[in-house]
Design an enzyme around this catalytic site. Structure first.
Site, short mmCIF file in Angstrom:
data_model
loop_
_atom_site.label_atom_id
_atom_site.label_comp_id
_atom_site.label_asym_id
_atom_site.label_seq_id
_atom_site.Cartn_x
_atom_site.Cartn_y
_atom_site.Cartn_z
N LYS A 169 -13.11 -1.28 6.03
CA LYS A 169 -13.67 -2.08 4.94
C LYS A 169 -14.70 -3.08 5.47
O LYS A 169 -15.81 -3.15 4.95
CB LYS A 169 -12.58 -2.85 4.19
CG LYS A 169 -11.22 -2.17 4.15
CD LYS A 169 -11.13 -1.03 3.17
CE LYS A 169 -9.82 -0.27 3.41
NZ LYS A 169 -9.47 0.68 2.42
N TRP A 187 0.88 -1.19 0.00
CA TRP A 187 0.00 0.00 0.00
C TRP A 187 0.91 1.23 0.00
O TRP A 187 1.78 1.35 0.88
CB TRP A 187 -0.86 -0.05 1.26
CG TRP A 187 -1.81 1.10 1.42
CD1 TRP A 187 -2.64 1.62 0.49
CD2 TRP A 187 -2.02 1.86 2.63
NE1 TRP A 187 -3.36 2.66 1.03
CE2 TRP A 187 -3.01 2.83 2.33
CE3 TRP A 187 -1.49 1.81 3.91
CZ2 TRP A 187 -3.46 3.74 3.28
CZ3 TRP A 187 -1.93 2.72 4.85
CH2 TRP A 187 -2.91 3.67 4.53
N ALA A 192 -6.26 -5.10 7.18
CA ALA A 192 -7.25 -4.06 6.84
C ALA A 192 -8.45 -4.64 6.10
O ALA A 192 -9.41 -3.91 5.85
CB ALA A 192 -6.58 -2.98 5.99
N ASP A 207 -0.48 -5.83 9.31
CA ASP A 207 -1.50 -4.87 8.91
C ASP A 207 -2.67 -5.69 8.37
O ASP A 207 -2.55 -6.32 7.32
CB ASP A 207 -0.94 -3.94 7.83
CG ASP A 207 -1.95 -2.89 7.39
OD1 ASP A 207 -3.08 -2.89 7.91
OD2 ASP A 207 -1.60 -2.07 6.50
C1 LMR Z 1 -6.68 2.00 -0.76
O1 LMR Z 1 -5.65 1.32 -0.74
O2 LMR Z 1 -7.21 2.39 -1.81
C2 LMR Z 1 -7.38 2.32 0.54
O3 LMR Z 1 -6.71 1.76 1.61
C3 LMR Z 1 -7.66 3.78 0.70
C4 LMR Z 1 -6.43 4.58 1.02
O4 LMR Z 1 -6.46 5.27 2.05
O5 LMR Z 1 -5.44 4.55 0.27
#
Ligand code: LMR
Length: 399
Positions: free
Chosen positions: A243, A127, A210, A208
């Protein structure tokens, strides 16, 4: 004051979200930011949460402060959700956090107090916000290769080989499930091998999680965390309710630590409380309060689990349909991996030019690394989406 500041580099995902919102084309399609969407392209408030919010409004008698670590029953419910009912809770503590991102940040700040010289290892890719977010705590950041695009799977040999170069005490960030951005998850065997290495090299796991419930199911998706918790002496976990409870803007999550023993857990929790107090004092209450009502009420909890399961099953179906459409349209099996990946994301082998053409000529929005949000795939129009993508890819091959 501000004259010395350079232009800020915009966050790629959030910038795309803004460009999409400003696009007035009626047929535009958002496969960018990671929010769940239903068949109408909407991100609904879950019904269990609606009921909990009504109950909250009817019964809440005060808005007085709760605590830097939030509500204790919420935290306890989150420990159960992530670590399971059977975990040794005497050495686990949780603090309610400002979403999963807030949990990542306060846990990183906590560890920096304890091990300022450690490096944090983050998967490559990951991410994108992991980098500024964890970097802001002051740790040195290292990357370990994660993904084999040829197979669409996590590359366990590359992961192990890279992490074997980590120094004793280093911190390793692992995606608990539904890897963002690849959708390529670790198998049980991979988790065992990584745990062997963490133990052997005395490395520290920082999970993590999520997207719990978006991959194989709520319990199944916690497999990695629970396996680590059985074998590792200590670890931390950043959990998000954005989520799986659909509370994106409410900012609900939990920063969870597991220490070697009860006394250490209590001491570390005291320090975590201080980190939170020094950052933002206390987390917002509303979303966590609603989540607590859901998780501690048998009827609402069952309703939430059903709703979450329908979302998961829908995404599995969309993956299969899109993979089939890409197979048909491209006349190859090279997109079959999409059906086997987990959670909300997969990556397409698109160049920057492909992505720009898809946006400019077809109003299709995809993140710059080729990541698509599977939940955004348009039911009923998947064939035409596959058509547009394959056409754009073929055009550049022929150019
Ligand atoms: C994403 O990866 O699109 C989500 O986790 C939203 C973000 O905050 O980036």
């Amino acid at each position: 004051m501000f004259e010395a500041l350079p232009e800020a580099k915009p966050d790629a995902i959030l910038a795309l979200m803004q460009i999409f919102r400003a696009d007035t084309r009626p047929n535009k399609l958002d496969l960018g930011v990671g929010v769940y969407k239903d068949g109408n392209g909407k991100t609904p408030v879950m019904q269990a949460i609606k009921s909990a919010e009504s109950k909250l409004i009817e019964t809440q008698e005060t808005k007085a402060y709760v605590a830097p670590t939030g509500s204790a029953p919420f935290c306890s419910a989150m420990i159960d959700l992530v670590f399971g009912q059977d975990a040794d809770k005497s050495r686990i503590r949780a603090a309610q956090s400002v979403g999963g991102s807030g949990a990542l940040r306060v846990l990183a700040d906590l560890m920096r107090k304890s091990r300022p010289d450690a490096a944090i290892w983050v998967s490559d890719p990951s991410w994108p916000n992991h980098i500024p977010l964890l970097g802001a705590s002051g740790f040195t950041l290292n990357r370990y290769p994660y993904y084999d695009a040829a197979t669409g799977k996590a590359d366990i040999n590359a992961i192990l080989s890279s992490l074997s170069g980590a120094a004793k005490g280093d911190i390793v960030v692992l995606h608990g499930c539904c890897h963002n951005p690849t959708g390529a998850d670790l198998s049980a065997d991979d988790w065992e091998k990584i745990t062997d290495l963490l133990l052997e090299k005395e490395l520290f796991p920082f999970v993590d999680i999520a997207y719990q419930g978006f991959g194989d199911g709520l319990e199944e998706d916690a497999m990695g965390v629970r396996l680590l918790a059985k074998r590792m002496p200590e670890m931390v976990v950043a959990a998000s309710c954005s989520k799986n409870v659909g509370l994106y803007r409410e900012r609900v999550g939990a920063a969870i630590l597991m220490a070697q023993n009860e006394a250490e857990a209590t001491r570390a929790f005291g320090q975590l409380t201080g980190v939170i107090r020094a950052n933002y004092s206390m987390p917002p209450d509303h979303g966590a309060n609603a989540t607590e009502i859901v998780l501690t009420d048998d009827v609402l909890s069952a309703q939430w689990r059903d709703e979450l399961e329908s979302m998961r099953v829908r995404m599995v179906g969309l993956r299969q349909s899109f993979s089939d459409a890409m197979r048909k349209r491209s006349n190859s099996d090279k997109f079959d991996y999409i059906a086997n990946q987990k959670g909300m994301f997969s990556r397409l082998p698109l160049t920057t030019e492909h992505i720009a053409t898809l946006r400019d000529d077809h109003a299709i929005y995809i993140v710059g690394d080729g990541r698509i949000n599977v939940a955004g795939l348009p039911e009923g129009e998947i064939d035409s989406l596959a058509d547009a993508i394959c056409t754009v890819m073929a055009e550049s091959e022929n150019a």
